[in-house]
Scaffold this motif. Structure first.
Motif, PDB file in Angstrom:
ATOM      1  N   HIS A 114      -7.598 -22.599   8.203  1.00 57.14           N
ATOM      2  CA  HIS A 114      -7.718 -20.973   8.089  1.00 57.14           C
ATOM      3  C   HIS A 114      -6.740 -20.651   7.070  1.00 57.14           C
ATOM      4  CE1 HIS A 114     -10.162 -20.685  11.317  1.00 57.14           C
ATOM      5  NE2 HIS A 114      -9.406 -21.383  12.007  1.00 57.14           N
ATOM      6  N   LEU A 115      -6.247 -21.581   6.163  1.00 56.90           N
ATOM      7  CA  LEU A 115      -5.215 -21.284   5.179  1.00 56.90           C
ATOM      8  C   LEU A 115      -5.882 -20.795   4.084  1.00 56.90           C
ATOM      9  CD1 LEU A 115      -2.282 -22.706   4.437  1.00 56.90           C
ATOM     10  CD2 LEU A 115      -3.279 -24.114   2.776  1.00 56.90           C
ATOM     11  N   SER A 116      -5.421 -19.704   3.508  1.00 56.05           N
ATOM     12  CA  SER A 116      -6.144 -19.051   2.440  1.00 56.05           C
ATOM     13  C   SER A 116      -5.087 -18.975   1.024  1.00 56.05           C
ATOM     14  CB  SER A 116      -6.452 -17.562   2.834  1.00 56.05           C
ATOM     15  OG  SER A 116      -5.124 -16.776   2.690  1.00 56.05           O
ATOM     16  N   VAL A 117      -5.874 -19.204  -0.084  1.00 55.64           N
ATOM     17  CA  VAL A 117      -4.905 -19.311  -1.163  1.00 55.64           C
ATOM     18  C   VAL A 117      -5.299 -17.963  -2.119  1.00 55.64           C
ATOM     19  CG1 VAL A 117      -4.613 -20.359  -3.361  1.00 55.64           C
ATOM     20  CG2 VAL A 117      -4.889 -21.670  -1.369  1.00 55.64           C
ATOM     21  N   SER A 118      -4.591 -17.230  -2.567  1.00 61.00           N
ATOM     22  CA  SER A 118      -4.756 -15.845  -3.281  1.00 61.00           C
ATOM     23  C   SER A 118      -4.510 -16.309  -4.944  1.00 61.00           C
ATOM     24  CB  SER A 118      -3.658 -15.173  -3.108  1.00 61.00           C
ATOM     25  OG  SER A 118      -3.753 -14.815  -1.698  1.00 61.00           O
ATOM     26  N   VAL A 119      -5.577 -15.860  -5.680  1.00 59.89           N
ATOM     27  CA  VAL A 119      -5.501 -16.242  -6.879  1.00 59.89           C
ATOM     28  C   VAL A 119      -5.650 -14.915  -7.781  1.00 59.89           C
ATOM     29  CG1 VAL A 119      -6.892 -17.131  -9.057  1.00 59.89           C
ATOM     30  CG2 VAL A 119      -6.712 -18.309  -6.738  1.00 59.89           C
ATOM     31  N   ASN A 120      -4.719 -14.934  -8.795  1.00 58.96           N
ATOM     32  CA  ASN A 120      -4.671 -13.520  -9.485  1.00 58.96           C
ATOM     33  C   ASN A 120      -5.637 -13.637 -10.725  1.00 58.96           C
ATOM     34  OD1 ASN A 120      -1.792 -12.204  -8.885  1.00 58.96           O
ATOM     35  ND2 ASN A 120      -1.428 -14.596  -9.303  1.00 58.96           N
ATOM     36  N   LEU A 121      -6.361 -12.340 -10.628  1.00 58.76           N
ATOM     37  CA  LEU A 121      -7.484 -12.328 -11.785  1.00 58.76           C
ATOM     38  C   LEU A 121      -6.970 -11.336 -12.833  1.00 58.76           C
ATOM     39  CD1 LEU A 121     -10.929 -12.196 -10.224  1.00 58.76           C
ATOM     40  CD2 LEU A 121      -9.849 -14.133 -11.134  1.00 58.76           C
ATOM     41  N   SER A 122      -7.227 -11.450 -14.050  1.00 59.77           N
ATOM     42  CA  SER A 122      -7.002 -10.588 -15.211  1.00 59.77           C
ATOM     43  C   SER A 122      -8.052  -9.303 -15.182  1.00 59.77           C
ATOM     44  CB  SER A 122      -6.804 -11.183 -16.275  1.00 59.77           C
ATOM     45  OG  SER A 122      -8.242 -11.668 -16.918  1.00 59.77           O
ATOM     46  N   ALA A 123      -7.867  -8.147 -15.644  1.00 56.49           N
ATOM     47  CA  ALA A 123      -8.604  -7.245 -15.672  1.00 56.49           C
ATOM     48  C   ALA A 123     -10.060  -7.861 -16.375  1.00 56.49           C
ATOM     49  CB  ALA A 123      -8.066  -6.022 -16.470  1.00 56.49           C
ATOM     50  N   ARG A 124      -9.785  -8.502 -17.354  1.00 57.09           N
ATOM     51  CA  ARG A 124     -11.085  -8.882 -18.453  1.00 57.09           C
ATOM     52  C   ARG A 124     -11.738 -10.007 -17.316  1.00 57.09           C
ATOM     53  NH1 ARG A 124     -11.373 -11.156 -23.951  1.00 57.09           N
ATOM     54  NH2 ARG A 124     -12.874 -12.148 -22.726  1.00 57.09           N
ATOM     55  N   GLN A 125     -11.194 -10.757 -16.552  1.00 58.04           N
ATOM     56  CA  GLN A 125     -11.807 -11.868 -15.966  1.00 58.04           C
ATOM     57  C   GLN A 125     -12.595 -11.113 -14.917  1.00 58.04           C
ATOM     58  OE1 GLN A 125      -8.725 -14.568 -14.430  1.00 58.04           O
ATOM     59  NE2 GLN A 125     -10.374 -16.233 -14.171  1.00 58.04           N
ATOM     60  N   PHE A 126     -12.073 -10.081 -14.440  1.00 59.65           N
ATOM     61  CA  PHE A 126     -12.703  -9.408 -13.210  1.00 59.65           C
ATOM     62  C   PHE A 126     -14.102  -8.893 -13.712  1.00 59.65           C
ATOM     63  CE2 PHE A 126     -12.731  -5.121 -10.929  1.00 59.65           C
ATOM     64  CZ  PHE A 126     -13.280  -5.789  -9.822  1.00 59.65           C
ATOM     65  N   MET A 127     -14.094  -8.448 -14.910  1.00 58.01           N
ATOM     66  CA  MET A 127     -15.350  -7.831 -15.369  1.00 58.01           C
ATOM     67  C   MET A 127     -16.549  -8.752 -16.287  1.00 58.01           C
ATOM     68  SD  MET A 127     -15.243  -5.058 -13.885  1.00 58.01           S
ATOM     69  CE  MET A 127     -16.989  -4.501 -14.636  1.00 58.01           C
ATOM     70  N   GLN A 128     -16.061 -10.064 -16.147  1.00 59.78           N
ATOM     71  CA  GLN A 128     -16.929 -11.225 -16.743  1.00 59.78           C
ATOM     72  C   GLN A 128     -18.428 -10.940 -16.202  1.00 59.78           C
ATOM     73  OE1 GLN A 128     -15.244 -14.970 -16.682  1.00 59.78           O
ATOM     74  NE2 GLN A 128     -14.816 -14.767 -18.731  1.00 59.78           N
ATOM     75  N   PRO A 129     -19.497 -10.826 -16.607  1.00 56.52           N
ATOM     76  CA  PRO A 129     -20.595 -10.784 -15.901  1.00 56.52           C
ATOM     77  C   PRO A 129     -21.096 -11.974 -15.143  1.00 56.52           C
ATOM     78  CG  PRO A 129     -21.074 -10.394 -18.432  1.00 56.52           C
ATOM     79  CD  PRO A 129     -19.526 -10.913 -18.097  1.00 56.52           C
ATOM     80  N   ASP A 130     -20.459 -13.136 -15.466  1.00 56.14           N
ATOM     81  CA  ASP A 130     -20.590 -14.141 -14.536  1.00 56.14           C
ATOM     82  C   ASP A 130     -19.656 -14.577 -13.548  1.00 56.14           C
ATOM     83  OD1 ASP A 130     -18.981 -14.886 -16.500  1.00 56.14           O
ATOM     84  OD2 ASP A 130     -19.958 -16.802 -16.907  1.00 56.14           O
ATOM     85  N   LEU A 131     -18.693 -13.808 -13.348  1.00 60.70           N
ATOM     86  CA  LEU A 131     -17.683 -13.791 -12.482  1.00 60.70           C
ATOM     87  C   LEU A 131     -18.115 -14.556 -11.089  1.00 60.70           C
ATOM     88  CD1 LEU A 131     -14.449 -13.669 -11.781  1.00 60.70           C
ATOM     89  CD2 LEU A 131     -15.277 -11.566 -10.620  1.00 60.70           C
ATOM     90  N   TYR A 132     -18.914 -13.536 -10.507  1.00 63.08           N
ATOM     91  CA  TYR A 132     -19.381 -14.088  -9.027  1.00 63.08           C
ATOM     92  C   TYR A 132     -20.334 -15.354  -9.029  1.00 63.08           C
ATOM     93  CZ  TYR A 132     -22.341 -13.276  -4.896  1.00 63.08           C
ATOM     94  OH  TYR A 132     -22.788 -13.496  -3.663  1.00 63.08           O
ATOM     95  N   ALA A 133     -21.211 -15.342  -9.799  1.00 60.03           N
ATOM     96  CA  ALA A 133     -21.740 -16.788 -10.053  1.00 60.03           C
ATOM     97  C   ALA A 133     -20.894 -18.008 -10.004  1.00 60.03           C
ATOM     98  CB  ALA A 133     -22.993 -16.840 -11.091  1.00 60.03           C
ATOM     99  N   ARG A 134     -20.062 -17.883 -10.901  1.00 59.79           N
ATOM    100  CA  ARG A 134     -19.195 -18.927 -11.290  1.00 59.79           C
ATOM    101  C   ARG A 134     -18.322 -19.403 -10.061  1.00 59.79           C
ATOM    102  NH1 ARG A 134     -16.849 -19.495 -17.287  1.00 59.79           N
ATOM    103  NH2 ARG A 134     -15.872 -21.286 -16.517  1.00 59.79           N
ATOM    104  N   ILE A 135     -17.765 -18.280  -9.200  1.00 60.50           N
ATOM    105  CA  ILE A 135     -16.916 -18.508  -8.158  1.00 60.50           C
ATOM    106  C   ILE A 135     -17.835 -19.027  -6.916  1.00 60.50           C
ATOM    107  CG2 ILE A 135     -15.785 -17.163  -6.301  1.00 60.50           C
ATOM    108  CD1 ILE A 135     -14.499 -15.550  -8.408  1.00 60.50           C
ATOM    109  N   VAL A 136     -18.801 -18.438  -6.855  1.00 62.53           N
ATOM    110  CA  VAL A 136     -19.726 -18.976  -5.778  1.00 62.53           C
ATOM    111  C   VAL A 136     -19.965 -20.510  -6.019  1.00 62.53           C
ATOM    112  CG1 VAL A 136     -22.222 -19.054  -5.091  1.00 62.53           C
ATOM    113  CG2 VAL A 136     -20.859 -16.884  -4.984  1.00 62.53           C
TER     114      VAL A 136
END
Ligand code: C2E
Ligand code: MG
Ligand code: MG
Ligand code: MG
Length: 280
Positions: A114-136
């Motif tokens: 149940h351990l979670s790791v928090s990762v910081n995202l920059s504003a630019r990274q957040f709006m990359q169109p492929d963000l969701y697909a790459r994280i999945v």
């Protein structure tokens, strides 16, 4: 007047400006090499339950393992990296390290499920169109349950893209990824805007915690934020806890989670593993 000041400006400032420009250029070139050589590593800072004392997860903090200058913190390179367009590449290296590490921990320690790791995202990274697909794709590749990953976004990143932000967050969350608002309280954004976003956690900025020591009204403000967040079922993490008094105050206002040098420094992966080995 212009001539005189122009001349003195030339004599006094030109060498320094040239040196600064050269240093900047050298840094840019080194950063390009560092991205190619994958010199970025991740330190892990414990996030604790300040009521029970238990470890609930880590925040992933990027470090540059520089070949001659040692371990560098983001202050030494991240702004320049973002400016020259290398921020995304560094961000993906961080996310890959984290997924790899989470997989190792879950494989090694039964209590790390149940351990979670928090990762910081920059504003630019957040709006990359492929963000969701790459994280999945990354979570699938490393077989990580989505709710073990938390993404930290700052108020400014969310305000900058306020039109699209809610939709991007909702999509990530529907997959099970958790969302935190980082450095909460420093951006002067509308509280009502922020809290209606689809999020799981707010992290109260260190500056607020420092003010707790100095101003009485700060305690009232922090208390109000914690109550509001908790009434909306949001987790609240206090950042930058350095003294036992600060931990006590946050506990008193009903904040359950904390992070800071008193509770644990950012650690290299091997030391974070030893911490987990010690029982979490
Ligand atoms: P942040 O996300 O707010 O992270 C917390 C920062 O506060 C970290 O600095 C951490 O080392 C420091 N810190 C933790 N506890 C204490 C404390 O008790 N006292 C004090 N004075 N400081 C404390 P760090 O690692 O230098 O990172 C600075 C910022 O760089 C982060 O602030 C975050 O905005 C950014 N950053 C770090 N890693 C990444 C990354 O992988 N991607 C992106 N986009 N940004 C990152
Ligand atoms: Mg953060
Ligand atoms: Mg923060
Ligand atoms: Mg901060």
């Amino acid at each position: 007047r212009a001539k005189a000041s122009g001349k003195s400006r030339y004599e006094v400032f030109h060498p320094a400006m040239r040196e600064a420009a050269q240093a900047r250029l050298a840094l840019e070139n080194e950063l390009r090499r560092a991205v190619a050589q994958r010199e970025f590593i991740v330190y892990y800072q414990p996030i604790m339950n300040i009521s029970s004392g238990g470890l609930i997860g880590f925040e992933a903090l990027v470090r540059w393992q520089h070949p001659t200058r040692g371990i560098l913190t983001p202050a030494a390179f991240l702004d320049v990296a973002e400016e020259v367009g290398l921020g995304d590449a560094i961000g993906w290296q961080v996310l890959e390290h984290v997924c790899q590490q989470l997989a190792t921990w879950q494989h090694t320690f039964s209590h790390a499920a149940h351990l979670s790791v928090s990762v910081n995202l920059s504003a630019r990274q957040f709006m990359q169109p492929d963000l969701y697909a790459r994280i999945v794709q990354l979570l699938t590749q490393y077989n990580i349950p989505p709710n073990c990953l938390k993404l930290e976004l700052t108020e400014s990143a969310l305000m900058e893209y306020s039109q699209e932000a809610a939709a991007v967050l909702a999509r990530l969350r529907s997959y099970g990824i958790q969302i935190a608002i980082d450095d909460f309280g420093v951006g002067y954004s509308s509280l009502s805007y922020l809290i209606q976003l689809p999020i799981d956690q707010i992290k109260i900025d260190r500056n607020f915690i420092i003010q707790l020591d100095q101003a009485h009204h700060s305690q009232a403000i922090v208390s109000a934020i914690v109550n509001l967040a908790r009434s909306l079922n949001l987790e609240v993490v206090a950042e930058g806890l350095e003294t036992a008094e600060q931990v006590d105050r946050m506990r008193t206002v009903g904040c359950h989670y904390g992070q800071g040098y008193l509770l644990g420094y950012p650690l290299p992966a091997a030391e974070a593993s030893r911490l987990l080995q010690g029982g979490g």
